[in-house]
Design an enzyme around this catalytic site. Sequence first.
Site, mmCIF file in Angstrom:
data_model
loop_
_atom_site.group_PDB
_atom_site.id
_atom_site.type_symbol
_atom_site.label_atom_id
_atom_site.label_comp_id
_atom_site.label_asym_id
_atom_site.label_seq_id
_atom_site.Cartn_x
_atom_site.Cartn_y
_atom_site.Cartn_z
ATOM 1 N N GLU A 104 49.942 19.845 38.830
ATOM 2 C CA GLU A 104 51.006 18.897 38.072
ATOM 3 C C GLU A 104 50.087 18.100 37.233
ATOM 4 O OE1 GLU A 104 52.940 15.836 40.077
ATOM 5 O OE2 GLU A 104 51.653 15.892 41.793
ATOM 6 N N ASP A 212 33.841 13.398 48.689
ATOM 7 C CA ASP A 212 33.065 13.010 47.589
ATOM 8 C C ASP A 212 33.795 11.824 47.100
ATOM 9 O OD1 ASP A 212 31.342 13.281 45.413
ATOM 10 O OD2 ASP A 212 32.374 15.032 44.562
#
Length: 305
Positions: A104, A212
């Site tokens: 999206e 991360d």
Amino acid sequence: MNQIPLLQFKSLAEALVSLFGNSVAIKQTDRVAGGDINRSYAVTLNTGDKIFMKANAKENFGFFKAEASGLFALAMTGTLATPKILCAGTDDGQEVGYSFLLMEFIKSAAPVSDYWKIIGRELAALHQADASKFVARDAFGFFEDNFIGARPQDNSPAATWLEFFRDKRLAPQFKAADANFSSADRSRITKLLDHLDDFLIEPKAPSLLHGDLWSGNVMAGPDGKAMLIDPAAYVGYAEADLAMTELFGGFPPDFYQAYREANPLEPGYEKRRDLYNLYQLLNHLNLFGQSYLGAVLSVVEEYVG
């Protein structure tokens, strides 16, 4: 969890038809800045829809499968927002083949006033969620290997956090960076790995980690609240996620206050923090070169002299 619900297609055209119907066509493609691994695009369709596409070489499809797995895992906890994955695939193209990931398109809004407090509480909730479904067996790892940046990340399971962090995180990175080290450096590195139990503790419970978590992987969504992107997910110790938020400048104080109120830290976190971030510094050394060598050796010296 041994697989992800990822739709995969043999061409971009096939993917778009499946998602938006037979009359779909690409109206406009705009390059999006950011990232050093993949090419990113905002794709506007004749249907009025707008989607986000990442592309890479065809042989690097594994990057997108891993990213999708991490985003699906984070979303499954119901604790924080992530972009919706549409599908992935490969395309032979007219000149050169490529792999792609469709998501999206996130139209970012101005952050709400308590933006950082919210992400602090939501990250704490993520770290407190049941993580057992995301690792094949034992306590730490992930149901599949993935990547930290452009480098492979071994997520094969281990029974203890100490074993996992030593054997699946630090040791492979030290081995890859070996040419950078002197004989004296190697002696200190061996000492550190052999005595890691002097510094690390076991968590009360394993947590699903983003893996991360720096400011570049946090963005404001359309509601002005934070969304997490580009994970390197695995089941580990929550402290490792929190430590990385402090590595490159840190998040605002409101974030840490909200996190600690929702998920108090074990005593001694500050003494363990640099050891967790040694993994990230080693990865940067292996990715980007010797400008990170001094930081790596400084952390090693911090713990073993």
